[in-house]
Design a protein around this motif. Structure first.
Motif: not given
Length: 240
Positions: A40-55
């Motif tokens: 989510v691009r915004d003043d305070a960007p958010l990532l929902f899920h990180t994906g597995p560490r290898k990705l």
């Protein structure tokens, strides 16, 4: 936008909401599979899920096509599982202001030991303001699995970040579709039932349906657009 070297692509599926998707071919997972994260691009960007560490490197590279990954403010996930938060500490390492975001149960049971930074724990109904976007947290214990499970609903764009709900197998699903995803997700569930089938399954799905989402940000497979409330109630009829 697609990175031809690794098959990771990023596409806008709602206003300033980007689906990051990495293909896993059929020779690795029968039928093929996708791991999806949402930025989510915004003043305070958010990532929902990180994906597995290898990705991690692939996901970071996709984020960089939209904004510097170092500016992430929140790294959120539905429940504790490698494809949800496996790369959490990698993102915390490159984003000095980022906080993990999860349920209170997740913060108490998992994040105190796992995360390199204290979690921002959300109670049921809490609002997280990113600037333009306002995200509401819904506790959904054991839906589809995990005591700590919950989902975020973007009240600004009516997007539901619905995690493992509507999981679809497939090598190259569309980015976003209006076609039926219930039957493909039910086919996946019949192969390997990942639902807890708790007594609150139907009431919890009804709560999510009441948010009237028009975009479903699915963790595996295509995102979906349409009457999300109706689709969630149809899911409740099948699993509740």
């Amino acid at each position: 936008m697609t990175d031809s070297d690794n098959g990771t692509r990023i596409d806008e599926i709602a206003e300033d909401i980007y689906r990051i998707s990495t293909r896993i071919p059929p020779d690795a997972i029968p039928g093929g599979f996708t791991f999806n994260q949402f930025l989510v691009r915004d003043d305070a960007p958010l990532l929902f899920h990180t994906g597995p560490r290898k990705l991690f490197a692939m996901t970071q590279g996709a984020i960089e096509r939209v904004l510097p990954a170092s500016t992430l403010r929140y790294v959120a996930f539905s429940h504790f599982e490698p494809d949800e938060c496996g790369a959490l500490n990698d993102f915390l390492a490159i984003a000095p202001q980022a906080e993990p975001v999860c349920s209170r149960i997740g913060a108490m049971v998992c994040m105190g030991d796992y995360a390199d930074r204290p979690a921002h724990a959300l109670a049921d109904g809490d609002i997280l303001s990113l600037g333009h976007h306002r995200l509401q947290w819904f506790d959904t214990p054991h839906l589809p699995h995990g005591w700590d499970c919950g989902f975020l609903s973007d009240t600004t764009t009516h997007t539901l970040f619905c995690g493992d709900l509507f999981t679809q197998f497939g090598d190259e699903p569309p980015v976003i579709t209006r076609s039926d995803i219930l039957e493909p997700s039910e086919a996946a569930r019949q192969q390997l039932d990942y639902y807890a089938h708790g007594p609150q399954t139907r009431p919890l799905l009804e709560r999510l349906a009441a948010t009237a989402p028009t975009t479903l940000a699915c963790m595996h497979g295509a995102a979906w657009t349409g009457d999300g409330g109706q689709l969630l109630r149809a899911l409740a009829d099948r699993v509740g």
